[in-house]
Write an enzyme that holds these catalytic residues in place. Structure first.
Site, PDB file in Angstrom:
ATOM      1  N   SER A 123       0.828  -1.208   0.000  1.00  0.00           N
ATOM      2  CA  SER A 123       0.000   0.000   0.000  1.00  0.00           C
ATOM      3  C   SER A 123       0.861   1.257   0.000  1.00  0.00           C
ATOM      4  CB  SER A 123      -0.921   0.008   1.222  1.00  0.00           C
ATOM      5  OG  SER A 123      -1.843  -1.051   1.175  1.00  0.00           O
ATOM      6  N   ARG A 144       1.606   3.952  -3.335  1.00  0.00           N
ATOM      7  CA  ARG A 144       1.342   5.384  -3.165  1.00  0.00           C
ATOM      8  C   ARG A 144       2.627   6.188  -3.359  1.00  0.00           C
ATOM      9  NH1 ARG A 144      -2.475   2.676  -0.573  1.00  0.00           N
ATOM     10  NH2 ARG A 144      -4.500   3.641  -0.104  1.00  0.00           N
ATOM     11  N   SER A 194     -14.909   1.967  -2.670  1.00  0.00           N
ATOM     12  CA  SER A 194     -13.484   1.627  -2.608  1.00  0.00           C
ATOM     13  C   SER A 194     -12.679   2.861  -2.234  1.00  0.00           C
ATOM     14  CB  SER A 194     -12.989   1.079  -3.945  1.00  0.00           C
ATOM     15  OG  SER A 194     -11.580   0.914  -3.932  1.00  0.00           O
ATOM     16  N   SER A 195     -11.887   2.751  -1.178  1.00  0.00           N
ATOM     17  CA  SER A 195     -11.032   3.876  -0.783  1.00  0.00           C
ATOM     18  C   SER A 195      -9.964   4.156  -1.834  1.00  0.00           C
ATOM     19  CB  SER A 195     -10.365   3.588   0.558  1.00  0.00           C
ATOM     20  OG  SER A 195      -9.468   2.484   0.453  1.00  0.00           O
ATOM     21  N   ASP A 203      -9.078  -6.162   4.255  1.00  0.00           N
ATOM     22  CA  ASP A 203      -8.085  -7.151   3.848  1.00  0.00           C
ATOM     23  C   ASP A 203      -7.721  -8.116   4.970  1.00  0.00           C
ATOM     24  OD1 ASP A 203      -7.973  -6.285   1.252  1.00  0.00           O
ATOM     25  OD2 ASP A 203      -6.164  -5.085   1.502  1.00  0.00           O
ATOM     26  N   LYS A 258     -13.158  -7.696  -4.985  1.00  0.00           N
ATOM     27  CA  LYS A 258     -11.705  -7.844  -4.888  1.00  0.00           C
ATOM     28  C   LYS A 258     -11.234  -8.798  -5.988  1.00  0.00           C
ATOM     29  CE  LYS A 258     -10.929  -5.396  -1.056  1.00  0.00           C
ATOM     30  NZ  LYS A 258      -9.959  -4.294  -0.938  1.00  0.00           N
ATOM     31  N   LYS A 315       1.494 -11.851  -5.585  1.00  0.00           N
ATOM     32  CA  LYS A 315       0.804 -10.561  -5.752  1.00  0.00           C
ATOM     33  C   LYS A 315       1.163  -9.593  -4.632  1.00  0.00           C
ATOM     34  CE  LYS A 315      -3.847  -8.589  -6.140  1.00  0.00           C
ATOM     35  NZ  LYS A 315      -3.483  -7.596  -7.157  1.00  0.00           N
TER      36      LYS A 315
END
Length: 417
Positions: free
Chosen positions: A22, A26, A144-145, A298, A325, A398
């Site tokens: 994450s 970003r 979805s954020s 998650d 997802k 992944k």
């Protein structure tokens, strides 16, 4: 490929967790928007981050992000403001059936030039980048954020900045807070102005040296293993996790404290100065667990499997996003736990529960549905079911490519067929 997994009798291992996917993804977008020449350090080596690195480095005319949902959402916004660039962004067959219309509508409202190549509302997309004015928009916040984060990250490069109001509730709010915190780390002027509104001023990003902490989401499987083993002598040391982390999934330590797992931080004096030691300090006396996962979806698969196998009835809400997802995770959990003898129930909405209902286990090999978290959430079940078989285990690449190697390091026996 199929793995047969057998657990050791106890645990005492140090695990080097992967860097946060994450934060990595970003950081890559913000780094590109800052036109920086210092790449973020300790990037995740997972598939989802690799496709981001390749796309931003090579900028091919057709960008294939494979199964990376964050890459699809973040790059869609990024390419919209990439002046003079024209690209098609696509992915796997599953990705072509994951909705993106809410994000595309918002970007189009801001003036973006985006065309659907195939089915309306879904990838692939043809995007022609250009400067955008920005301004005030509204977007559904309960889907979805990643849509929210994608828009926020381009806010500083919009001529008039961005004022983003979220309607119908806010899903995974900690991920939005993580995005805002990282934006500010790179010099952006962005924060909540109301409980449902974020204001991003047109203050450009600045270049900086940035180190990425390790992944709290990945730690959840090690917490699960200790919970299922129930041995007070067993322990894991998990390197590189930050106390007070902005990662929403750091809440895992509190969730598993309800199951008797305690966490202790040790400062090692390194750049990321903490190791978390986790241990079953207390017997689990929990008669039932109710929890809202809307801020940390998650973690849901991990906690569902842990509670079922520990015979703890539960009712979990806030799971609506699980249906869009990598697979429909609610249906996948129901199907695979039934193979182990557990009958779960859902309302067709955002709730999944188990009241103790059992069925005759078939012990068929567990399927992973091209979903990394299905493989990793079910692998610890080998503690209760020696010789547990899992199909297509390589899907863990992944987000956590070294997962199976780390299990072997912890003492698991894994046979390949």
């Amino acid at each position: 490929m199929q793995y047969s997994i057998t657990a050791p009798s106890t645990f005492n291992a140090t695990i080097k967790l992967p860097a946060s996917k994450s934060i990595s993804n970003r950081a890559l977008i913000i780094h590109a928007l800052s036109h920086g020449n210092i790449m973020p350090r300790n990037l995740s080596d997972c598939d989802d981050t690799e496709v981001m690195v390749n796309a931003l480095r090579d900028m091919p005319q057709t960008i294939d992000i494979k199964a990376a949902g964050t890459a699809m959402r973040f790059l869609t916004a990024f390419l919209s403001v990439a002046d003079g660039e024209e690209h098609i962004i696509t992915g796997t067959e599953r990705m072509k059936h994951r909705p993106i219309g809410i994000l595309v509508d918002a970007l189009r409202y801001l003036g973006a030039d985006i065309t659907y190549v195939g089915e309306e509302g879904f990838p692939p997309l043809l995007i022609k980048g250009k400067p955008l004015d920005g301004g005030r928009i509204e977007i559904k916040g309960n889907v979805s954020s990643q849509y929210i984060s994608a828009l926020l990250m381009i806010g500083p490069v919009l001529k008039n900045g961005l004022e983003l109001k979220m309607t119908d509730g806010i899903a995974s709010r900690p991920y939005i807070d993580l995005t805002l915190w990282m934006m500010r780390e790179f010099g952006a002027d962005a924060d909540w102005s109301e409980v449902d509104t974020v204001k991003v001023n047109p203050t450009p990003y600045v270049q900086r040296d940035y180190f990425i902490e390790n992944d709290w989401s990945a730690s959840s499987y090690w917490y699960e293993m200790l919970a299922l083993l129930g041995d007070a002598e067993a322990t894991f040391s998990l390197d590189g996790l930050m106390d007070g982390s902005k990662q929403g999934d750091s809440v895992v330590r509190y969730i598993f404290s309800l199951l008797g797992i305690k966490s202790a931080f040790r400062n090692k004096g390194d750049e990321v100065p903490t190791t978390v030691s986790i241990q079953q300090k207390l017997p689990c006396m929990l008669p039932r667990l109710d929890y809202d996962f809307s801020s940390s979806p998650d973690l849901a698969q991990t906690v569902v499997v842990a509670c079922a196998l520990k015979d703890i009835p539960f009712r979990f809400t806030g799971l609506a996003s699980l249906k869009i997802k990598e697979t429909d995770r609610i249906e996948a959990l129901k199907t695979e736990l039934r193979k182990l003898g557990y009958v779960l129930h859902d309302t067709g909405g955002d709730t999944l529960s188990w009241d103790g209902s059992r069925c005759e286990p078939t012990m068929e090999p567990l399927d992973t549905y091209e979903d990394h978290r299905m493989a990793m959430a079910f692998a610890p079940a080998a503690i209760k079911f020696p010789g547990l078989r899992i199909n297509d285990p390589e899907v863990v690449s992944k987000s956590y490519p070294a997962f199976w190697d780390d299990l072997r390091h912890a003492g698991f026996t894994i046979d390949e067929y």
